[in-house]
Design a protein around this motif. Sequence first.
Motif, short mmCIF file in Angstrom:
data_model
loop_
_atom_site.label_atom_id
_atom_site.label_comp_id
_atom_site.label_asym_id
_atom_site.label_seq_id
_atom_site.Cartn_x
_atom_site.Cartn_y
_atom_site.Cartn_z
N THR A 83 49.44 -32.14 38.64
CA THR A 83 50.70 -31.72 38.02
C THR A 83 50.43 -31.00 36.72
O THR A 83 49.71 -31.51 35.86
CB THR A 83 51.60 -32.96 37.76
OG1 THR A 83 51.81 -33.65 38.98
CG2 THR A 83 52.93 -32.55 37.15
N CYS A 84 51.02 -29.82 36.59
CA CYS A 84 50.96 -29.02 35.36
C CYS A 84 52.34 -29.11 34.72
O CYS A 84 53.36 -28.91 35.39
CB CYS A 84 50.62 -27.57 35.73
SG CYS A 84 50.97 -26.35 34.45
N ARG A 85 52.37 -29.39 33.43
CA ARG A 85 53.64 -29.49 32.70
C ARG A 85 53.73 -28.42 31.62
O ARG A 85 52.72 -27.90 31.17
CB ARG A 85 53.77 -30.87 32.06
CG ARG A 85 53.83 -32.00 33.06
CD ARG A 85 53.99 -33.35 32.37
NE ARG A 85 53.87 -34.42 33.33
CZ ARG A 85 54.81 -34.79 34.18
NH1 ARG A 85 55.97 -34.17 34.17
NH2 ARG A 85 54.62 -35.76 35.03
N ASN A 86 54.95 -28.16 31.21
CA ASN A 86 55.21 -27.33 30.04
C ASN A 86 55.07 -28.20 28.80
O ASN A 86 55.02 -29.44 28.90
CB ASN A 86 56.62 -26.74 30.11
CG ASN A 86 56.77 -25.80 31.28
OD1 ASN A 86 56.01 -24.85 31.43
ND2 ASN A 86 57.76 -26.07 32.14
N GLU A 103 45.11 -22.89 35.06
CA GLU A 103 45.73 -23.88 34.19
C GLU A 103 46.29 -23.25 32.91
O GLU A 103 46.68 -23.96 31.99
CB GLU A 103 44.73 -24.98 33.81
CG GLU A 103 44.45 -25.95 34.93
CD GLU A 103 43.71 -27.17 34.44
OE1 GLU A 103 44.35 -28.23 34.33
OE2 GLU A 103 42.50 -27.06 34.16
N ALA A 128 50.60 -19.05 37.93
CA ALA A 128 50.81 -19.67 36.63
C ALA A 128 50.10 -18.88 35.55
O ALA A 128 50.43 -18.97 34.38
CB ALA A 128 50.31 -21.12 36.64
N CYS A 186 49.22 -24.74 30.84
CA CYS A 186 49.51 -26.11 31.29
C CYS A 186 49.24 -27.12 30.17
O CYS A 186 48.19 -27.11 29.53
CB CYS A 186 48.64 -26.49 32.48
SG CYS A 186 49.09 -25.66 34.01
N VAL A 203 48.69 -32.20 31.66
CA VAL A 203 48.18 -32.13 33.03
C VAL A 203 47.77 -33.53 33.50
O VAL A 203 47.13 -34.29 32.77
CB VAL A 203 46.97 -31.18 33.12
CG1 VAL A 203 46.41 -31.13 34.53
CG2 VAL A 203 47.37 -29.79 32.64
N ARG A 235 55.93 -27.84 35.57
CA ARG A 235 55.81 -26.42 35.87
C ARG A 235 55.40 -26.23 37.33
O ARG A 235 55.95 -25.41 38.04
CB ARG A 235 54.80 -25.76 34.97
CG ARG A 235 54.59 -24.28 35.33
CD ARG A 235 53.51 -23.63 34.52
NE ARG A 235 53.96 -23.53 33.14
CZ ARG A 235 53.24 -22.99 32.19
NH1 ARG A 235 52.04 -22.53 32.44
NH2 ARG A 235 53.71 -22.92 30.97
N LEU A 259 47.89 -21.26 41.64
CA LEU A 259 48.11 -21.33 40.21
C LEU A 259 47.74 -20.04 39.50
O LEU A 259 47.90 -19.94 38.30
CB LEU A 259 47.38 -22.53 39.64
CG LEU A 259 47.93 -23.85 40.17
CD1 LEU A 259 47.14 -25.01 39.62
CD2 LEU A 259 49.40 -24.01 39.87
#
Length: 185
Positions: free
Chosen positions: A85-88, A62, A11, A65, A68, A94, A8
């Motif tokens: 899980t990381c989201r936009n 993160e 990320a 993120c 999450v 993501r 990450l």
Amino acid sequence: MKRFVLALLLAGCAAPLPDEPVGSLFDVYRDTDVQIASKALFEPEKYLGTWYEIARFPVPFERGCAGVMAEYGQGDAGQITVLNTCRNLDGTVRSTINGFAEVVGPGRLAVTFPTLPFGASDYWVLWTDDAYRTAVVGAPDGRSGWILNRDPTIPQDRLKAAREVLDFNGYDLTRLVNVPQGGAQ
């Protein structure tokens, strides 16, 4: 949480959320002279399931993120499976990362992500409410900490209790960041 770092870190190149402070791998968010205590009567089977990240201390892996989620399941030989899980902000995924956790003491887990070149990291459950609806997680080194909840929104009384637990364990609440849910599902 070290396992998140390599996968990450990429990320970390992503745009931060609005007004998001971005911590470094070496930031410490708690006074390590304050003794930290994990949940003595922790019941791992009650901890399994989906948790939404309500608040966190800034960590590069993160960055950006929202929404999450962490999903814990029963694995082989007493291990706990982990899917983060990381989201936009719009709710699209993501990134995800799979790993496993082993209970190494009351309320203390060692979390490993096999795709990352790090050993297990300390993941201490500091507190849950009686029904395991809200949890506070931290690490003795003070480089991470989270408030988790079973739903994307948290009642104010449990949020207040969670913040008090972090404060009691020496965390600097001024550095705690609320996590937008961004369409978490």
